[in-house]
Design a protein around this motif. Sequence first.
Motif, PDB file in Angstrom:
ATOM      1  N   THR A 125      10.174   0.257   8.241  1.00  0.00           N
ATOM      2  CA  THR A 125      10.474   0.623   7.870  1.00  0.00           C
ATOM      3  C   THR A 125      10.066   0.509   6.048  1.00  0.00           C
ATOM      4  O   THR A 125      10.367   0.360   4.715  1.00  0.00           O
ATOM      5  CB  THR A 125      12.022  -0.206   7.446  1.00  0.00           C
ATOM      6  N   TYR A 126       8.929   0.034   6.471  1.00  0.00           N
ATOM      7  CA  TYR A 126       7.623   0.146   5.304  1.00  0.00           C
ATOM      8  C   TYR A 126       8.103   0.895   4.075  1.00  0.00           C
ATOM      9  O   TYR A 126       7.957   0.997   2.652  1.00  0.00           O
ATOM     10  CB  TYR A 126       6.244  -0.678   5.502  1.00  0.00           C
ATOM     11  N   ARG A 127       8.135   2.524   4.735  1.00  0.00           N
ATOM     12  CA  ARG A 127       7.886   3.497   3.868  1.00  0.00           C
ATOM     13  C   ARG A 127       9.171   3.384   2.997  1.00  0.00           C
ATOM     14  O   ARG A 127       9.296   3.960   1.704  1.00  0.00           O
ATOM     15  CB  ARG A 127       7.638   4.722   4.875  1.00  0.00           C
ATOM     16  N   ARG A 135       2.989  -2.775 -17.453  1.00  0.00           N
ATOM     17  CA  ARG A 135       3.962  -2.998 -18.258  1.00  0.00           C
ATOM     18  C   ARG A 135       4.584  -3.563 -16.829  1.00  0.00           C
ATOM     19  O   ARG A 135       5.982  -3.852 -17.198  1.00  0.00           O
ATOM     20  CB  ARG A 135       4.479  -1.931 -18.830  1.00  0.00           C
ATOM     21  N   VAL A 136       4.705  -3.497 -15.661  1.00  0.00           N
ATOM     22  CA  VAL A 136       5.837  -3.332 -14.399  1.00  0.00           C
ATOM     23  C   VAL A 136       4.538  -4.325 -13.154  1.00  0.00           C
ATOM     24  O   VAL A 136       3.540  -3.839 -13.030  1.00  0.00           O
ATOM     25  CB  VAL A 136       5.961  -2.525 -13.634  1.00  0.00           C
ATOM     26  N   VAL A 137       5.391  -5.227 -13.033  1.00  0.00           N
ATOM     27  CA  VAL A 137       4.419  -5.937 -12.343  1.00  0.00           C
ATOM     28  C   VAL A 137       5.537  -5.279 -10.666  1.00  0.00           C
ATOM     29  O   VAL A 137       6.448  -6.099 -10.508  1.00  0.00           O
ATOM     30  CB  VAL A 137       4.237  -7.622 -12.073  1.00  0.00           C
ATOM     31  N   VAL A 138       5.151  -5.091  -9.364  1.00  0.00           N
ATOM     32  CA  VAL A 138       6.190  -5.556  -7.896  1.00  0.00           C
ATOM     33  C   VAL A 138       4.957  -6.161  -7.209  1.00  0.00           C
ATOM     34  O   VAL A 138       4.032  -6.806  -6.987  1.00  0.00           O
ATOM     35  CB  VAL A 138       5.878  -3.937  -7.086  1.00  0.00           C
ATOM     36  N   ASN A 139       6.421  -7.181  -6.774  1.00  0.00           N
ATOM     37  CA  ASN A 139       5.816  -7.776  -5.893  1.00  0.00           C
ATOM     38  C   ASN A 139       5.969  -7.740  -4.107  1.00  0.00           C
ATOM     39  O   ASN A 139       7.264  -8.221  -3.928  1.00  0.00           O
ATOM     40  CB  ASN A 139       6.177  -9.268  -6.307  1.00  0.00           C
ATOM     41  N   ALA A 140       4.895  -7.426  -4.314  1.00  0.00           N
ATOM     42  CA  ALA A 140       5.089  -6.831  -2.344  1.00  0.00           C
ATOM     43  C   ALA A 140       4.186  -7.533  -1.791  1.00  0.00           C
ATOM     44  O   ALA A 140       3.527  -7.242  -0.302  1.00  0.00           O
ATOM     45  CB  ALA A 140       5.034  -5.501  -2.651  1.00  0.00           C
ATOM     46  N   ALA A 141       4.435  -8.833  -1.751  1.00  0.00           N
ATOM     47  CA  ALA A 141       3.699 -10.274  -0.999  1.00  0.00           C
ATOM     48  C   ALA A 141       3.873 -10.426   0.098  1.00  0.00           C
ATOM     49  O   ALA A 141       3.130 -11.402   0.647  1.00  0.00           O
ATOM     50  CB  ALA A 141       3.016 -10.722  -2.185  1.00  0.00           C
ATOM     51  N   GLY A 142       5.208 -10.156   0.853  1.00  0.00           N
ATOM     52  CA  GLY A 142       5.579 -10.019   2.471  1.00  0.00           C
ATOM     53  C   GLY A 142       5.814 -12.249   1.857  1.00  0.00           C
ATOM     54  O   GLY A 142       6.482 -12.484   0.867  1.00  0.00           O
ATOM     55  N   MET A 163       0.680  -0.989   0.009  1.00  0.00           N
ATOM     56  CA  MET A 163      -0.362   0.138  -0.052  1.00  0.00           C
ATOM     57  C   MET A 163       0.788   1.112   0.186  1.00  0.00           C
ATOM     58  O   MET A 163       0.682   2.114  -0.525  1.00  0.00           O
ATOM     59  CB  MET A 163      -0.963  -0.159   1.154  1.00  0.00           C
ATOM     60  N   GLY A 164       1.932   1.451   0.722  1.00  0.00           N
ATOM     61  CA  GLY A 164       2.719   1.984   1.394  1.00  0.00           C
ATOM     62  C   GLY A 164       3.984   2.554  -1.078  1.00  0.00           C
ATOM     63  O   GLY A 164       3.603   3.264  -1.497  1.00  0.00           O
ATOM     64  N   THR A 165       3.550   1.688  -1.793  1.00  0.00           N
ATOM     65  CA  THR A 165       4.017   1.026  -2.735  1.00  0.00           C
ATOM     66  C   THR A 165       2.881   2.109  -4.171  1.00  0.00           C
ATOM     67  O   THR A 165       3.818   2.582  -4.780  1.00  0.00           O
ATOM     68  CB  THR A 165       4.726   0.340  -3.121  1.00  0.00           C
ATOM     69  N   LEU A 166       2.062   1.770  -3.622  1.00  0.00           N
ATOM     70  CA  LEU A 166       0.675   1.974  -4.302  1.00  0.00           C
ATOM     71  C   LEU A 166       0.427   3.707  -4.138  1.00  0.00           C
ATOM     72  O   LEU A 166       0.432   4.775  -4.801  1.00  0.00           O
ATOM     73  CB  LEU A 166       0.034   1.460  -4.095  1.00  0.00           C
ATOM     74  N   ARG A 167       0.693   3.970  -2.772  1.00  0.00           N
ATOM     75  CA  ARG A 167       0.930   5.384  -2.666  1.00  0.00           C
ATOM     76  C   ARG A 167       1.966   6.464  -2.887  1.00  0.00           C
ATOM     77  O   ARG A 167       1.835   7.206  -3.794  1.00  0.00           O
ATOM     78  CB  ARG A 167       1.126   5.687  -0.992  1.00  0.00           C
ATOM     79  N   ASP A 168       3.201   5.969  -3.362  1.00  0.00           N
ATOM     80  CA  ASP A 168       3.928   6.249  -3.608  1.00  0.00           C
ATOM     81  C   ASP A 168       4.335   6.611  -5.225  1.00  0.00           C
ATOM     82  O   ASP A 168       4.795   7.733  -5.815  1.00  0.00           O
ATOM     83  CB  ASP A 168       5.625   6.299  -3.457  1.00  0.00           C
ATOM     84  N   LEU A 169       3.853   5.954  -5.900  1.00  0.00           N
ATOM     85  CA  LEU A 169       3.824   5.678  -6.994  1.00  0.00           C
ATOM     86  C   LEU A 169       2.529   6.722  -7.701  1.00  0.00           C
ATOM     87  O   LEU A 169       2.852   7.473  -8.443  1.00  0.00           O
ATOM     88  CB  LEU A 169       3.475   4.353  -8.108  1.00  0.00           C
TER      89      LEU A 169
END
Lengths: 438, 551
Positions: free
Chosen positions: B348-350, B198-205, B16-22
């Motif tokens: 450190t998630y952010r 185009r891009v997949v971010v794997n942040a599935a812990g 969710m932090g990555t979604l926010r940043d993007l």
Amino acid sequence: MSRTTDVIVVGSGLGGLMAALAAARQGREVRIISEGTGCLAIGTGCVDLLGYAPDGASVEDPWAAMAELAPAHPYSLLGAEKVREGLDALTETTARHGLVLRPASRDGKPRNTRVPTIMGTLKPTYLMPDTFEPDDLGKAKRVLVASVMGFRDCRPALVIDQLRRYPDWANKEYFPCLIPTPFDDAHRALNALDLARAAERPGGSEWLIGSLKERAEGCDLVLMPPICGRHAGSPLARELREALGCPVVEMLSIPPGVGGLRIRDALMRELAALGVELVENANVIGAGVAEGKCLSLDISSTGRNYATKARAYVLATGGILGGGVLLEPGRAIERVFGLDLALPADVAEWTEPEIFGSQAVSKVGVRVDDKLRPLDANGALALENVFFAGRSLGAHDPAVEKSGYGVALATGWQAGLAAAELAAAAHNTGEAATGGEQ
Amino acid sequence: MLETTVVVIGGGATGMGTLRDLSMRGVPAILLEQGGIAHGTSSRFHGLLHSGCRYVVNDPESAHECIEENMILRRIGKGCVEVTEGFFVLTPKDDSNFVEPWLKGCDAAGIKVKEITPAEALKLEPNLAPDIQRVFRVPDSCVDGFRLVLHNRMSAERYGGRAYLYHKVEEIKQRNGAICGVTARNLMTGELMEIACRVVVNAAGSWSGEVAAMAGLEAAITPDRGTLVVFNHRFTSRVINRLHPSSDGDIFVPHGSVTILGTTSMPTDRPDDTTPTYPEVTRLLEIGEPLFPKVHEYRILRAFAGTRPLYTPGGASGRKASRNFNVVDHAADGLDGMVSIFGGKLTTYRLMAERVTDDVCRRLKVTTPCRTAEEPLIETPDPAVLARAAKLFPVRALNLMADRLGDDLTKTLQIAEVAAVAAKNTKNTHITDFGGGNPLLCECEMVCLAEVECVARDPSTHSLTDIRLRTRLGMGTCQGTFCSLRSVASLVEHGIPLEFAPADSMCRFLQERWKGLRPVLWGQQAREMEFSRAVYAGILNLDGAMHEQNN
């Protein structure tokens, strides 16, 4: 309080009150030691005997179904006839105080009835107050579902939504209604007991009848929460029924248990008339035991500790919920005598993954012989002048079986009779001297 | 078919932090999460916002990151963080030789530590054991993982990001060695959703190894199980750590009205191995006892377990595995457009999100800088809105609500205001509410009707459990015995159906609570459990109704 009495009953739930009643009716001197109000304060006012068989099958005739229970089940220990004695004693007593409890019957045979709850589910139960006519439920076509504004626990929309999910109830016409609250805005969150009390105050019946009269027009059944008074024999439900000209049924409700308190009210009045002594806010903290007999109970009450004695004792202290059975990490014990209660060594086996499954931990309790006297781990008699009753007994799970009040009243009654008999025998042999003044 | 630039897999704090940043950097992105809000590890930890002190000896890089992120989160996540400070306590059972290297490590990591006398410490935290030897004040804090994820989502949505909950990725599509899309299944309806990207971010812990495998990649992710215990009381004001090398069960973290003790560490082969066990609980209590001698007597509400996504390329395991994180660009493995973020921890998630977003932006030639450390997750509540809210909500609950609800505060207030007006106008003739006031449905956690209603109306809410995760409904002493019935009743009344029929809904809710009660079934909480069974089975016949009603 050092005088030795005939019978001491610990606990004033249904089991304890029935035990006290049984012993007092036998002419014994009875003292009740009570910590709180007990199970009747959370009960519905209907009496469950046996709603579901161990395999989960719905039970129509609880008397017949009792024969199929495990040998250690309290009903199996007593046998159906002794259960019936207790049930008759209860109904005869409450009726004397204006609360007539009775079963429905079909073809002349008593049977369970499925009664609506404030959640809109149906629950099988055996005895119902006589304001409750089971046939009304089946025949009704137009049903008013009433509750009170601000009463969060009973919302007509949920009741209707849920009732419609039962095939027998799907095709009725429903009318939701909220009547005004009898309290002003400043009142705290309302519960059914507040409302039942308000209904008994001056102007209360006018409030109930006045609010429902117009709305019930054209309906042939009114379902409402249990708020028609909190006393046994309150005329409110009948008055309401007459004024509305149609059946009025109080749905089973969550605690505080107005219906249960009505039964308690009837029993307490009876016990007072019989001269039974009630010691309230008293906690049993230990017992004097010698040679397989209980000699005295240690009581703690309002900052004072003392011992109290009797010739026979009935322990109706409740199960895990009531505090008669203590669960500690890895073991279970009976609170007063410290009896070890059987549970699997591996705590993982105490429970099942399903919350309403068959939980070993919910069936934990004191093992007793057929006279309800406690047995030790080897099956030998542990205490010869102590009798256990109600939820402190093991081998049954009232939540799932719907058997709570049935087991309590039956074992309470028989424990009371047995304790009375023992106390009478002790009188005759002059044994009273051992329990003399201190 | 949906089209976007980036698909983020995993709706925990990192995802969710990555979604926010993007989204803040203007990159179109969609997030897919198989469960509800913070379904995985972000809801299954002790809720400690690390100062870093825990890592200063073995893992100085993690320690340094922790203290920096800790300070950032205090700023941007005011609604999620309670600034408490923490104690590191040396008990007679701990090795006093550890203190010097530990102090040196704190200094090197830039963490301010101050020693106080045991007497001072006992004055501040009277429940601590009287025989403690040394006590150090550190900048630990507490963080609400559910809310952190939720507020990140709210922030992402403000910038156009979209998150689909209960959507499980079934296929990662590639063409000529490059990512071209993702197929996910809506677990509520069973429908498939195709997304071109185009891009997949794997942040599935803990699930990131499985996600990598779906794309034909290998990843050394070892889920590691940790069990925690929730006590019914808040018996400390501060986080209390045992001062010794990291080990099982040595941190007590206060949260609102409860305290969490954790955790154990045990390798597992399943990321969803989250059923706590009795031996784990008793072990935790044993380790906690030198800090709080009466810990065995405290009432336990429940236990729960989560899995850590340990990244173990060299084969290290358990406590020895680094809590550090790694951004892996799988272009090196021959798959262009796939980026994984492995390991790490909630504190450190952010930073993790920033690093992975940096990588994605480099590829997309987006040069907008990261601003997630500057901008608060949710906007400060408008005083005028709070003043209006004070007229309708219990005042005691107001600040709690504002923190919980974030961007939904105004929406919730509007619901309550409409209800109040309706109540005034209808004069009790039919179904109206509670005379215009807004009653608490959950008294333990002070959750109001309008709040439940607002959350229930969110399309990603399907169950009472979803409502619980966003409001804390049912998480207090009664564990849902009273509030679940009231909530379901109110929702039916307001025509907001949940995914399941009411009886089913309540059963699932109680079942979920039961899972956490089973390994701690003794004392007062065992009574509460029997009470709950007496009410729902004994009185309401919920168990029978489940089989007898048509759904």
